[in-house]
Motif scaffolding. Structure first.
Motif, PDB file in Angstrom:
ATOM      1  N   LEU A 115       0.832  -1.199   0.000  1.00 61.17           N
ATOM      2  CA  LEU A 115       0.000   0.000   0.000  1.00 61.17           C
ATOM      3  C   LEU A 115       0.868   1.252   0.000  1.00 61.17           C
ATOM      4  CD1 LEU A 115      -2.775   1.344   0.152  1.00 61.17           C
ATOM      5  CD2 LEU A 115      -2.631   1.147   2.633  1.00 61.17           C
ATOM      6  N   PHE A 116       1.901   1.262   0.848  1.00 61.07           N
ATOM      7  CA  PHE A 116       2.814   2.406   0.866  1.00 61.07           C
ATOM      8  C   PHE A 116       3.474   2.592  -0.504  1.00 61.07           C
ATOM      9  CE2 PHE A 116       3.704   1.984   5.707  1.00 61.07           C
ATOM     10  CZ  PHE A 116       2.516   2.631   5.985  1.00 61.07           C
ATOM     11  N   GLN A 117       3.881   1.480  -1.103  1.00 61.62           N
ATOM     12  CA  GLN A 117       4.518   1.554  -2.416  1.00 61.62           C
ATOM     13  C   GLN A 117       3.570   2.170  -3.440  1.00 61.62           C
ATOM     14  OE1 GLN A 117       5.753  -2.238  -3.978  1.00 61.62           O
ATOM     15  NE2 GLN A 117       6.986  -1.303  -5.572  1.00 61.62           N
ATOM     16  N   SER A 118       2.329   1.773  -3.383  1.00 59.31           N
ATOM     17  CA  SER A 118       1.324   2.314  -4.292  1.00 59.31           C
ATOM     18  C   SER A 118       1.160   3.815  -4.081  1.00 59.31           C
ATOM     19  CB  SER A 118      -0.004   1.592  -4.070  1.00 59.31           C
ATOM     20  OG  SER A 118      -1.015   2.167  -4.837  1.00 59.31           O
ATOM     21  N   GLU A 119       1.088   4.238  -2.835  1.00 61.36           N
ATOM     22  CA  GLU A 119       0.939   5.662  -2.512  1.00 61.36           C
ATOM     23  C   GLU A 119       2.165   6.469  -2.953  1.00 61.36           C
ATOM     24  OE1 GLU A 119      -1.703   7.399  -1.162  1.00 61.36           O
ATOM     25  OE2 GLU A 119      -2.800   5.534  -1.509  1.00 61.36           O
ATOM     26  N   ILE A 120       3.327   5.921  -2.719  1.00 62.82           N
ATOM     27  CA  ILE A 120       4.573   6.612  -3.078  1.00 62.82           C
ATOM     28  C   ILE A 120       4.681   6.772  -4.590  1.00 62.82           C
ATOM     29  CG2 ILE A 120       7.094   6.363  -3.122  1.00 62.82           C
ATOM     30  CD1 ILE A 120       6.761   4.937  -0.352  1.00 62.82           C
ATOM     31  N   SER A 121       4.185   5.793  -5.314  1.00 58.56           N
ATOM     32  CA  SER A 121       4.304   5.793  -6.772  1.00 58.56           C
ATOM     33  C   SER A 121       3.307   6.733  -7.460  1.00 58.56           C
ATOM     34  CB  SER A 121       4.113   4.370  -7.304  1.00 58.56           C
ATOM     35  OG  SER A 121       5.105   3.523  -6.779  1.00 58.56           O
ATOM     36  N   GLU A 122       2.318   7.217  -6.734  1.00 59.73           N
ATOM     37  CA  GLU A 122       1.347   8.138  -7.312  1.00 59.73           C
ATOM     38  C   GLU A 122       2.029   9.447  -7.707  1.00 59.73           C
ATOM     39  OE1 GLU A 122      -2.059   7.950  -7.874  1.00 59.73           O
ATOM     40  OE2 GLU A 122      -1.871   5.815  -7.445  1.00 59.73           O
ATOM     41  N   SER A 123       1.701   9.945  -8.873  1.00 65.12           N
ATOM     42  CA  SER A 123       2.329  11.191  -9.347  1.00 65.12           C
ATOM     43  C   SER A 123       1.968  12.375  -8.448  1.00 65.12           C
ATOM     44  CB  SER A 123       1.928  11.475 -10.790  1.00 65.12           C
ATOM     45  OG  SER A 123       0.521  11.603 -10.893  1.00 65.12           O
ATOM     46  N   ALA A 124       0.829  12.331  -7.797  1.00 63.98           N
ATOM     47  CA  ALA A 124       0.402  13.425  -6.925  1.00 63.98           C
ATOM     48  C   ALA A 124       1.032  13.361  -5.532  1.00 63.98           C
ATOM     49  CB  ALA A 124      -1.118  13.418  -6.802  1.00 63.98           C
ATOM     50  N   ASN A 125       1.807  12.326  -5.241  1.00 58.58           N
ATOM     51  CA  ASN A 125       2.425  12.208  -3.925  1.00 58.58           C
ATOM     52  C   ASN A 125       3.399  13.369  -3.727  1.00 58.58           C
ATOM     53  OD1 ASN A 125       4.515  11.356  -1.931  1.00 58.58           O
ATOM     54  ND2 ASN A 125       3.141   9.612  -1.766  1.00 58.58           N
ATOM     55  N   PRO A 126       3.245  14.107  -2.614  1.00 60.41           N
ATOM     56  CA  PRO A 126       4.057  15.314  -2.407  1.00 60.41           C
ATOM     57  C   PRO A 126       5.478  15.074  -1.880  1.00 60.41           C
ATOM     58  CG  PRO A 126       2.556  15.039  -0.578  1.00 60.41           C
ATOM     59  CD  PRO A 126       2.232  13.949  -1.575  1.00 60.41           C
ATOM     60  N   LEU A 127       5.844  13.838  -1.589  1.00 60.29           N
ATOM     61  CA  LEU A 127       7.185  13.580  -1.062  1.00 60.29           C
ATOM     62  C   LEU A 127       8.256  13.951  -2.085  1.00 60.29           C
ATOM     63  CD1 LEU A 127       6.782  10.081   0.656  1.00 60.29           C
ATOM     64  CD2 LEU A 127       7.148  12.280   1.789  1.00 60.29           C
ATOM     65  N   ILE A 174      13.322  11.052  -1.263  1.00 56.42           N
ATOM     66  CA  ILE A 174      12.669  10.251  -0.221  1.00 56.42           C
ATOM     67  C   ILE A 174      11.885   9.115  -0.851  1.00 56.42           C
ATOM     68  CG2 ILE A 174      10.891  10.289   1.584  1.00 56.42           C
ATOM     69  CD1 ILE A 174      11.901  13.089   2.326  1.00 56.42           C
ATOM     70  N   LYS A 175      11.193   9.399  -1.951  1.00 59.00           N
ATOM     71  CA  LYS A 175      10.457   8.341  -2.655  1.00 59.00           C
ATOM     72  C   LYS A 175      11.410   7.232  -3.092  1.00 59.00           C
ATOM     73  CE  LYS A 175       6.809  11.169  -4.725  1.00 59.00           C
ATOM     74  NZ  LYS A 175       6.218  11.587  -6.007  1.00 59.00           N
ATOM     75  N   THR A 176      12.536   7.611  -3.657  1.00 56.98           N
ATOM     76  CA  THR A 176      13.522   6.625  -4.121  1.00 56.98           C
ATOM     77  C   THR A 176      14.032   5.787  -2.961  1.00 56.98           C
ATOM     78  OG1 THR A 176      14.159   8.063  -5.947  1.00 56.98           O
ATOM     79  CG2 THR A 176      15.740   6.369  -5.300  1.00 56.98           C
ATOM     80  N   ASN A 177      14.348   6.442  -1.851  1.00 62.05           N
ATOM     81  CA  ASN A 177      14.840   5.712  -0.672  1.00 62.05           C
ATOM     82  C   ASN A 177      13.777   4.765  -0.106  1.00 62.05           C
ATOM     83  OD1 ASN A 177      17.324   6.975  -0.848  1.00 62.05           O
ATOM     84  ND2 ASN A 177      16.802   8.558   0.631  1.00 62.05           N
ATOM     85  N   LEU A 178      12.541   5.219  -0.047  1.00 64.42           N
ATOM     86  CA  LEU A 178      11.471   4.367   0.459  1.00 64.42           C
ATOM     87  C   LEU A 178      11.221   3.177  -0.465  1.00 64.42           C
ATOM     88  CD1 LEU A 178       8.938   6.993   1.850  1.00 64.42           C
ATOM     89  CD2 LEU A 178      10.158   5.244   3.158  1.00 64.42           C
ATOM     90  N   LEU A 179      11.275   3.412  -1.767  1.00 65.20           N
ATOM     91  CA  LEU A 179      11.084   2.305  -2.708  1.00 65.20           C
ATOM     92  C   LEU A 179      12.214   1.281  -2.581  1.00 65.20           C
ATOM     93  CD1 LEU A 179       9.708   4.250  -5.792  1.00 65.20           C
ATOM     94  CD2 LEU A 179       8.437   2.679  -4.294  1.00 65.20           C
ATOM     95  N   ALA A 180      13.429   1.745  -2.333  1.00 62.83           N
ATOM     96  CA  ALA A 180      14.546   0.817  -2.110  1.00 62.83           C
ATOM     97  C   ALA A 180      14.317   0.027  -0.814  1.00 62.83           C
ATOM     98  CB  ALA A 180      15.866   1.572  -2.051  1.00 62.83           C
ATOM     99  N   LEU A 181      13.828   0.695   0.218  1.00 63.09           N
ATOM    100  CA  LEU A 181      13.522   0.025   1.482  1.00 63.09           C
ATOM    101  C   LEU A 181      12.431  -1.025   1.279  1.00 63.09           C
ATOM    102  CD1 LEU A 181      13.892  -0.198   4.568  1.00 63.09           C
ATOM    103  CD2 LEU A 181      12.159   1.600   4.788  1.00 63.09           C
ATOM    104  N   ILE A 182      11.415  -0.688   0.508  1.00 61.65           N
ATOM    105  CA  ILE A 182      10.336  -1.627   0.226  1.00 61.65           C
ATOM    106  C   ILE A 182      10.882  -2.836  -0.539  1.00 61.65           C
ATOM    107  CG2 ILE A 182       8.177  -1.950  -1.065  1.00 61.65           C
ATOM    108  CD1 ILE A 182       7.582   1.065  -0.299  1.00 61.65           C
TER     109      ILE A 182
END
Length: 133
Positions: free
Chosen positions: A62-74, A78-86
């Motif tokens: 779910l977090f991955q889906s949210e992070i991948s949304e173009s409207a995500n303000p992060l 940070i998005k790249t780091n979180l995706l690597a963590l996922i």
């Protein structure tokens, strides 16, 4: 509502901020992993581990889906780091499913707790900022 606890949880969900809700879900996943870790060590209970790993994986998907949304303000970093963590969490999850060992669960528990703590700290800071305005 089937019980007072269900009613409380419903109200809790409605009143939690986004960060608080995310932190709560991560802490719940961490607790499920802790329970599974103990049951795996004591009873060789693979079903509880499977359920905990699947719950944790759904949370992170779910977090991955949210992070991948173009409207995500992060910010992108940070998005790249979180995706690597996922990605790491996915690999560890699959490794645990293939070779369940209690000590290998620690890292997933710690990740969930640390991210939840960061979310809670950020939420607390945002509340203080709002109250001071």
């Amino acid at each position: 509502m089937s019980s007072p606890l269900d009613a409380y949880r419903s109200v809790e969900k409605a009143t939690l901020s986004g960060r608080d809700l995310e932190a709560s879900v991560l802490l719940k996943a961490a607790q499920k992993l802790v329970e599974a870790q103990h049951r795996l060590a004591d009873e060789k209970d693979l079903q509880t581990l499977d359920e905990a790993l699947r719950y944790n994986q759904r949370v992170w998907t779910l977090f991955q889906s949210e992070i991948s949304e173009s409207a995500n303000p992060l910010p992108e970093e940070i998005k790249t780091n979180l995706l690597a963590l996922i990605g790491f969490i996915d690999r560890r999850t699959y490794a645990l499913m293939a070779e369940p060992k209690p000590d290998r669960i620690d890292v997933l528990i710690e990740i969930n707790r640390n991210i939840a703590g960061g979310l809670q700290a950020g939420s607390d800071a945002a509340r203080v900022s709002e109250e001071s305005q």
